[in-house]
Each structure stands twice: as structure tokens, then as C-alpha cells.
Design a protein around this motif. Structure first.
Motif, short mmCIF file in Angstrom:
data_model
loop_
_atom_site.label_atom_id
_atom_site.label_comp_id
_atom_site.label_asym_id
_atom_site.label_seq_id
_atom_site.Cartn_x
_atom_site.Cartn_y
_atom_site.Cartn_z
N GLU A 171 8.81 -2.89 7.18
CA GLU A 171 8.01 -3.79 8.02
C GLU A 171 6.55 -3.85 7.56
N THR A 172 6.40 -3.97 6.27
CA THR A 172 5.05 -4.03 5.71
C THR A 172 4.29 -5.25 6.24
N ASP A 173 5.03 -6.24 6.71
CA ASP A 173 4.38 -7.46 7.19
C ASP A 173 3.94 -7.38 8.64
N SER A 174 4.42 -6.37 9.39
CA SER A 174 4.09 -6.37 10.81
C SER A 174 2.59 -6.14 11.02
N GLY A 175 2.06 -6.89 11.91
CA GLY A 175 0.64 -6.75 12.25
C GLY A 175 -0.31 -7.32 11.21
N LEU A 176 0.19 -8.12 10.27
CA LEU A 176 -0.71 -8.68 9.26
C LEU A 176 -0.97 -10.16 9.53
N ASP A 177 -2.21 -10.59 9.31
CA ASP A 177 -2.45 -12.02 9.36
C ASP A 177 -2.03 -12.62 8.02
N ILE A 178 -2.05 -13.91 7.91
CA ILE A 178 -1.45 -14.57 6.76
C ILE A 178 -2.16 -14.21 5.45
N ASP A 179 -3.50 -14.02 5.54
CA ASP A 179 -4.24 -13.69 4.32
C ASP A 179 -3.88 -12.29 3.82
N ALA A 180 -3.80 -11.35 4.75
CA ALA A 180 -3.44 -9.98 4.38
C ALA A 180 -2.01 -9.95 3.85
N LEU A 181 -1.18 -10.76 4.49
CA LEU A 181 0.23 -10.83 4.07
C LEU A 181 0.33 -11.29 2.61
N LYS A 182 -0.47 -12.30 2.29
CA LYS A 182 -0.47 -12.83 0.91
C LYS A 182 -0.91 -11.76 -0.08
N VAL A 183 -1.95 -11.04 0.30
CA VAL A 183 -2.47 -9.99 -0.60
C VAL A 183 -1.39 -8.94 -0.85
N VAL A 184 -0.76 -8.51 0.24
CA VAL A 184 0.28 -7.48 0.14
C VAL A 184 1.43 -7.98 -0.74
N ALA A 185 1.87 -9.24 -0.47
CA ALA A 185 2.99 -9.80 -1.22
C ALA A 185 2.64 -9.94 -2.70
N LYS A 186 1.41 -10.37 -2.95
CA LYS A 186 0.96 -10.53 -4.33
C LYS A 186 1.01 -9.19 -5.06
N GLY A 187 0.57 -8.15 -4.35
CA GLY A 187 0.60 -6.80 -4.92
C GLY A 187 2.02 -6.39 -5.28
N VAL A 188 2.93 -6.61 -4.35
CA VAL A 188 4.33 -6.23 -4.60
C VAL A 188 4.88 -7.00 -5.80
N ASN A 189 4.59 -8.31 -5.85
CA ASN A 189 5.11 -9.13 -6.95
C ASN A 189 4.55 -8.70 -8.30
N LYS A 190 3.27 -8.33 -8.32
CA LYS A 190 2.65 -7.89 -9.57
C LYS A 190 3.31 -6.63 -10.11
N LEU A 191 3.78 -5.80 -9.18
CA LEU A 191 4.32 -4.50 -9.59
C LEU A 191 5.80 -4.58 -9.96
N LYS A 192 6.36 -5.76 -9.81
CA LYS A 192 7.79 -5.93 -10.10
C LYS A 192 8.03 -5.82 -11.61
N ARG A 193 9.04 -5.02 -11.93
CA ARG A 193 9.40 -4.87 -13.35
C ARG A 193 10.92 -4.97 -13.50
N LYS A 194 11.35 -5.05 -14.73
CA LYS A 194 12.79 -5.15 -14.97
C LYS A 194 13.54 -3.89 -14.55
N ASP A 195 12.84 -2.75 -14.64
CA ASP A 195 13.55 -1.49 -14.39
C ASP A 195 13.24 -0.90 -13.00
#
Lengths: 255, 460
Positions: A171-195
């Protein structure tokens, strides 16, 4: 990477997870959705190694090892990361000191030399950019007096520093406004790797607009009652959880 | 013990009086009468309910009323290894001021630092204006006893407007083959608008039995600022009683910080009187105790005037059968409006046998005040523990980080950076079981087996 087979978990005799099966492979993003009380957070806690739950049956295999036998810290050092729904405040312990200890204990476990102060600071500066974190934050006590958004950003910052193979975001999204949500999601996407793999646990479809899952699972009453692609999230959003519940009542397997 | 002291007091009047002024001798006689009436405080008294002196007084102590030390090379005796801490250092050995050069120095800015015995000889008028005016011998039995026998100790006078740049470091050493009973008396006068920092270190060089009953009087005059740090690292057979009386005048600021790392028996009393508005009085303490150690902290703050602030924060970690007592009393008198007084005592117990008696008292007669108090006795937060383990920290590291964090709330209040770093390091070592009482002295330890205390974090 992670195989959960026939897992049943209870707390104080009350069954929470009931014969659950889940398979997560490298490079995949899974979303687990479900109404409150369906067992989402329990599942995350059991994988991370919280010991207040009783595993009644089933097995969890992670990278070919029996995960349930490992203490929480070993799981972390083997690459499992739990993003907490409610990150804990630790007064007096700075994020920098906490993370440096965590990284160096992991490195020691893996037979690597500890990071020096300078190396750690460099790493920290690099990772701060991932989540847009303010410089000052890392000198503050872990989560103490942080806003909801800061706490969640701090979780992703720790995720970035620890570079896990399997990240479970509860529930990383709970209690986040849309801007914070975007930042968090962007972080997760950046860290995505094949392995590496990510399991996103959420109540709402909203987060999945930004973190696109390969698979969506619906958890209800301790069981995964439906799995599908990313479109399932959309369907859930439109029809609500009652849709699955009703379908479940009329037919054990939702078609 | 009371009989012996009485006999000694009557027999040795000449030696005890030395160069003291008639006023001091009257104080002495008054205090002695009080002591005769009351004797040593017993556990029937509210403030001594949890601290029993009786077993400590059974020893046949040696009491020296004559200074046998002169021209001792203090550097050979003890060297403080707080790196980068540039201090004006003073040594008291077995209750007597010891010196390499002169017993009393007058700095170019007029500050007088040195032996109280010598000051009684050289500056009797100055001393008469202060001594005994802060100390309350009617309500404090141990202060009465100290006053009856007062002979030597540290004397500091900071004249009006002088800021003493270097901290004054007082090293209080007990080093005797026989059990000794010591009663040093310290007087610190901070004149109007002056500023001074005193670092007060209590050490024992042996594990022999000793009983120290210290009294200190602090006079913080208008607009002055006094910082008083105490580092207590004593042997397991030592008993250390300190009573500090603080008299604060308008807009003065006094800060104390007592770090008790080791000690067989320790009781610290701080009695503060805020006589005018604008006073700030902050009192911090940290005690880390194990085995059979006993530490007792008593703070009494009298808001005798309106518009002043006081703050108390004492924290402790206890292992084995260690015992701690905390009593914080704040009195806000009827006319003392706009008072702000806060008090907090937090403890972590590592075993079922360790014990804390904590008593906050607020006695408030004014209605426009901001006061708070709190006391906690507990263990580490299991949620925080899991959070840290889920990041890869083993239980031991997680506990250590949290313990050090717990303690650092008090350590952080130390404003001298070198001292703060050193204390932080000592606290860390103490919590890791690496600090022995001999760590700070060049002699290491006269005792064959160095004492190592160990707060065992795995018991949490």
C-alpha cells in the motif's frame, strides 16, 4: 524467483491466508489487489519474515531456498525488500546511519568489503535523485515527524539504496497525493531491471496507472480468486470488488 | 559512623577550622547541630525511601583532616584523554586540592580558580558573601555534614562580564589503599553577565572502598551563564554522593548534564532556586548501569519567581540487578506566573531484576503556567526492531543503534563539541561492553583485574 505454494497463515488461531498460490518470475511486476481485510498485508509480512504469524501449511521458495526458515534479516540480505504500509519511526537513528549499517551488513553477508563513509555518501547522493529526496532528510531520524508522503518516499529511497531482487510494496500509494504518487511510481519504474521483480499491493487501481503491472491478482478472504493482465485492474476499478464477491458467491471460480 | 564523626568534630576543631572565617565557623556549628539532631538520612524519609545508606556506612573509614598532598605532579597522576578538549585543568585528590604550581590562580581577566582552603585564607570577605547562601543544611542532612567538615575543594570566581573561554575541568580522584571518607566542598560564583563552563569528572583509580560526600554551591548572578557537566565513572566499591545547590538570579542560565557511566553507588541531588524572572535552568542526565550498581538522581526546582523556565530530562538503561531512582520535584509558587517547567524520565530495563523507582512531582500554586511531566519504563519498540531487521540489520545491531539513539538524546545536549564526541564514544563503548573504568587514565588501573561492566543488549 518466488513460489508460494498452498500457503495457509493464521494469527492467534484465526486463519488469514488460505491455501494461496503465487508465482513471481524475474523481470515481472505483479499487482495484488483486494478489499480491506483480505490478507494483503499479512502476505507481505509473511514474505518479509515478521514472526507474529503462524504458517500452518504450504511452502515459500525464494531463489531455490526455503524462505520460511530464514530470519527476517537474512531475507533482506538475500534481496527481499518490504515497503511498509506504515513505516516505523525510530527516534534518534538517522536515515544515513541506518542505511549505512544495513548496506554494510548485507555486504558482509555477501562477502564484500564494507562501503567507506565517502563511498556511502556518493551512493546516497546518487539515489536521492531517484526519489527527489531533499538533502536534509537523510540526516533526520528515520521517519520521525515525517509527513505521509515523506515516509513513503523514504521507503523508496531505501529500496533504491538496497537494490533488492524482490520488492514488495505494501500500500505504498495510501495517503499520497497525486504528485507524491507520481514520484514514488517513477522511482519504482527507474529501479526496474530484468533480473528483479516487484509485487505491488494496493487497494486502488490508481497506482497502476503509473506502475504498469504484468499480472494482476485479486485477493479475497485469504485466497487469490482471480488473476489476469493489467486490464483486470481497470475492470475492478469500474465494477468494484462487489463484482468479484458476487461472482464468487454464485460460482467458486470467477470466470 | 555518626559517633566517630562527632568525636572527630569535637576533638579536631583546630584542624577542621584551619583558616576559615568566623562566619564559616558559625555555619559549621549550625550545620553540625543539625547533623547531630538528624543523623544520616534513613529510608523512613520520603527522599531516601529507595536509597539506603546504612550498608555503606558500616566500613571503618579513614578520615583525613589534614592535607598530606602538596606539589604533586598532577599530570603524572592523571591525564584526561578527551582529545581536542582544551581545558584549564584542576585536580582534587582524596578531597584535597593538589597542584603543580600554585594553589590559587588569578587570571588576567580577574577570574580566580583554585583551592577553597587557600581562598578562605586569601579572600575571606569574598567567600563570606557567598558560602552557605545556596546550601540548605536544614533540609539536606548530607549537606549539613559536609558543611560541618568543610575544608577544601574547588573555588571559582568569575568577575562581572568575564566570559571564561576555556572550560574548567575538575578531576576528582579517589586513590587510597584504605577505605576513605571524603567531603570536598566546591564553590562557583559566576558574576553578573559572566559565563563559565565546568567539566567535572569523577574517577577512582582503584577498586577500594570509598565514600565521597560532595557539596557544590553555584551562584549564577544576573545575566550569567553556567554550564556544568559531570562525568561519573567510578569503581564498583565507591559511593559517590553529590549535592549541588544552584541559586539563579534574573536572566541567568544554568545547564547541568550528568553522565553516569559506572559507579557502585551514586546519588546526585540538584537543588535549584530560581529567584527572579528570565531564568533558564536545564538539567539533563544519563545513567547506564549494571551488576549491582545503584544510581539515584534527585532534582528539586523551586520556581520562586515568575517568568522562568526549567527543564529536566533524565534517561537510563539498566541491566542485571541494577537499581535506579529518579525524583524530580518542581515547585511553582503562587506568584510565579508564566512559569514553564518540563520534566521527563525515561528508562529501559533489560532484565526482570533491574528496578527503577521514578517519581515526578509537580507542585503548582500558580494558574498561568505551562508544565509537563512524564516517566516511562519499558523496552525497545518491537515494530522498530522488525523494521530494522527487514532492512538487513541483525538484532544486535538494531538494538545497539536504538540504544545509542536513546542515550544520545541526552548526549546531544552537550555543547562542547570535543566533549560531546568523546562522551558519545564512551557511551557507545559502554553499551558495547568495551568501557572499563580505567579507560580514561594513563595509569590504566592499579587493580590487577580491570573491571569490565557489560550491558548485555541481547537480553532485551
Amino acid at each position: 524467483m518466488l513460489s508460494i505454494r498452498n500457503l495457509s497463515v493464521s494469527i492467534e488461531g484465526k486463519p488469514i491466508i488460505k491455501r494461496l498460490n503465487l508465482e513471481v518470475k524475474e523481470g515481472e511486476v505483479h499487482a495484488i489487489m483486494g478489499p480491506n481485510g483480505s490478507g494483503k498485508s499479512t502476505l507481505a509480512s509473511v514474505i518479509a519474515g515478521r514472526d507474529r504469524f503462524d504458517v500452518d501449511e504450504g511452502e515459500v521458495e525464494y531463489m531455490g531456498q526455503n524462505l520460511l526458515e530464514m530470519p527476517a534479516e537474512t531475507r533482506a540480505r538475500e534481496g527481499i525488500f518490504l515497503g511498509f504500509q506504515y513505516p516505523v519511526e525510530i527516534p534518534g537513528v538517522s536515515i544515513a546511519n541506518f542505511m549505512r549499517t544495513a548496506i554494510n551488513e548485507k555486504r558482509k553477508y555477501l562477502g564484500l568489503n564494507p562501503l567507506s563513509g565517502a563511498e556511502f555518501i556518493k551512493l546516497m547522493e546518487e539515489k536521492k535523485k531517484v526519489v527527489d529526496i531533499q538533502s536534509k532528510l537523510t540526516n533526520r531520524s528515520v521517519n520521525e515527524g515525517f509527513s505521509g508522503g515523506e515516509k513513503k518516499k523514504n521507503e523508496i529511497f531505501q529500496l533504491a539504496l538496497l537494490e533488492p531482487r524482490l520488492a514488495i510494496l505494501d500500500e505504498t500509494d495510501s495517503g499520497l497525493d497525486i504528485d507524491a504518487l507520481k514520484v514514488v511510481a517513477k522511482g519504482v519504474n527507474k529501479l526496474k531491471r530484468k533480473d528483479n521483480a516487484t509485487v505491488v499491493i494496493t487497494h486502488y487501481q490508481r497506482l497502476l496507472d503509473y506502475i504498469i503491472p504484468d499480472f494482476v491478482h485479486v485477493l479475497y478472504d485469504g485466497r487469490i480468486i482471480k488473476s489476469g493482465g493489467k486490464e483486470l485492474a481497470q475492470e475492478l476499478e469500474e465494477k468494484g470488488y462487489d463484482w468479484v464477491k458476487k461472482a464468487l458467491a454464485s460460482n467458486q471460480e470467477v470466470k | 559512623m555518626k559517633e566517630r564523626l562527632t568525636e572527630l568534630y569535637n576533638k579536631e576543631q583546630a584542624a577542621i577550622r584551619g583558616n576559615s572565617s568566623p562566619l564559616i565557623n558559625r555555619l559549621r556549628q549550625h550545620a553540625f547541630t543539625r547533623f547531630l539532631e538528624k543523623g544520616f538520612p534513613g529510608t523512613d524519609l520520603e527522599s531516601w525511601r529507595f536509597t539506603d545508606l546504612t550498608p555503606l556506612l558500616e566500613t571503618d573509614f579513614e578520615i583525613n583532616l589534614r592535607n598530606r598532598f602538596s606539589n604533586i605532579d598532577t599530570e603524572k597522576l592523571f591525564t584526561c584523554d578527551v582529545y581536542d578538549l582544551d581545558t584549564f585543568s584542576i585536580t582534587i585528590l582524596n578531597g584535597w586540592f593538589v597542584h603543580k604550581f600554585a594553589p590559587l590562580s588569578k587570571l588576567s581577566n580577574g577570574t580566580i580558580i583554585g583551592s577553597l582552603a587557600k581562598a578562605m585564607e586569601v579572600y575571606p570577605e569574598l567567600l563570606d558573601q557567598y558560602i552557605g547562601r545556596a546550601a540548605n543544611t536544614d533540609n539536606y542532612e548530607m549537606a549539613a555534614l559536609n558543611t560541618a567538615f568543610l575544608q577544601d575543594g574547588l573555588f571559582i570566581y568569575v568577575p562581572e562580564g568575564v566570559k571564561v573561554e576555556k572550560p574548567i575541568q575538575l578531576i576528582n580522584i579517589v586513590d587510597s589503599p584504605n577505605p576513605v571518607f571524603l567531603q570536598p566542598r566546591h564553590v562557583l560564583i559566576a558574576g553578573r553577565g559572566s559565563g563559565i563552563t565546568l567539566v567535572h569528572c569523577d574517577h577512582s583509580l582503584t577498586h577500594n572502598v570509598s565514600f565521597t560526600n560532595t557539596v557544590m554551591e553555584v551562584f549564577a548572578e544576573e545575566d550569567s551563564s553556567v554550564e556544568h557537566y559531570k562525568i561519573q565513572n567510578k569503581g564498583r566499591n565507591s559511593a559517590l554522593l553529590t549535592t549541588t545547590f544552584v541559586k539563579q538570579e534574573r536572566n541567568s542560565s544554568v545547564k547541568s548534564n550528568i553522565i553516569t557511566l559506572n559507579g557502585g553507588f551514586t546519588r546526585n541531588t540538584i537543588d535549584v532556586s530560581l529567584t527572579d524572572r528570565g531564568c533558564v535552568s536545564d538539567h539533563y542526565g544519563l545513567y547506564l548501569v549494571d551488576s549491582n550498581q545503584h544510581v539515584d538522581n534527585q532534582i528539586n526546582i523551586d520556581h520562586a519567581s515568575a517568568g522562568s523556565k526549567s527543564n529536566q530530562l533524565y534517561k537510563g538503561i539498566l541491566d542485571d540487578q541494577a537499581k535506579a531512582v529518579f525524583s524530580g520535584k518542581v515547585l511553582v509558587r503562587r506568584h510565579s506566573q508564566q512559569t514553564e517547567a518540563h520534566q521527563n524520565n525515561k528508562n529501559i530495563l533489560l532484565t526482570d531484576d533491574a528496578k527503577v523507582n521514578t517519581q515526578p512531582h509537580l507542585e503548582i500554586y500558580a494558574d498561568d503556567v505551562k508544565c509537563s511531566h512524564g516517566a516511562t519504563v519499558g523496552q525497545l519498540d518491537p515494530e522498530a526492531m522488525f523494521y530494522m531487521r527487514s532492512r538487513g540489520l541483525c538484532e544486535r545491531s538494531a538494538r545497539q543503534l536504538m540504544m545509542i539513539a536513546f542515550a544520545s538524546e541526552v548526549v546531544k545536549k552537550i555543547t562542547i563539541e570535543a566533549l560531546r564526541k568523546r562522551i558519545h564514544n564512551m557511551v557507545e563503548k559502554r553499551l558495547k561492553g568495551e568501557l572499563s573504568i580505567c579507560d580514561q587514565c594513563v595509569l590504566h588501573c592499579n587493580s590487577k583485574e580491570p573491571t569490565t561492566f557489560n550491558i548485555d543488549l541481547s537480553k532485551l
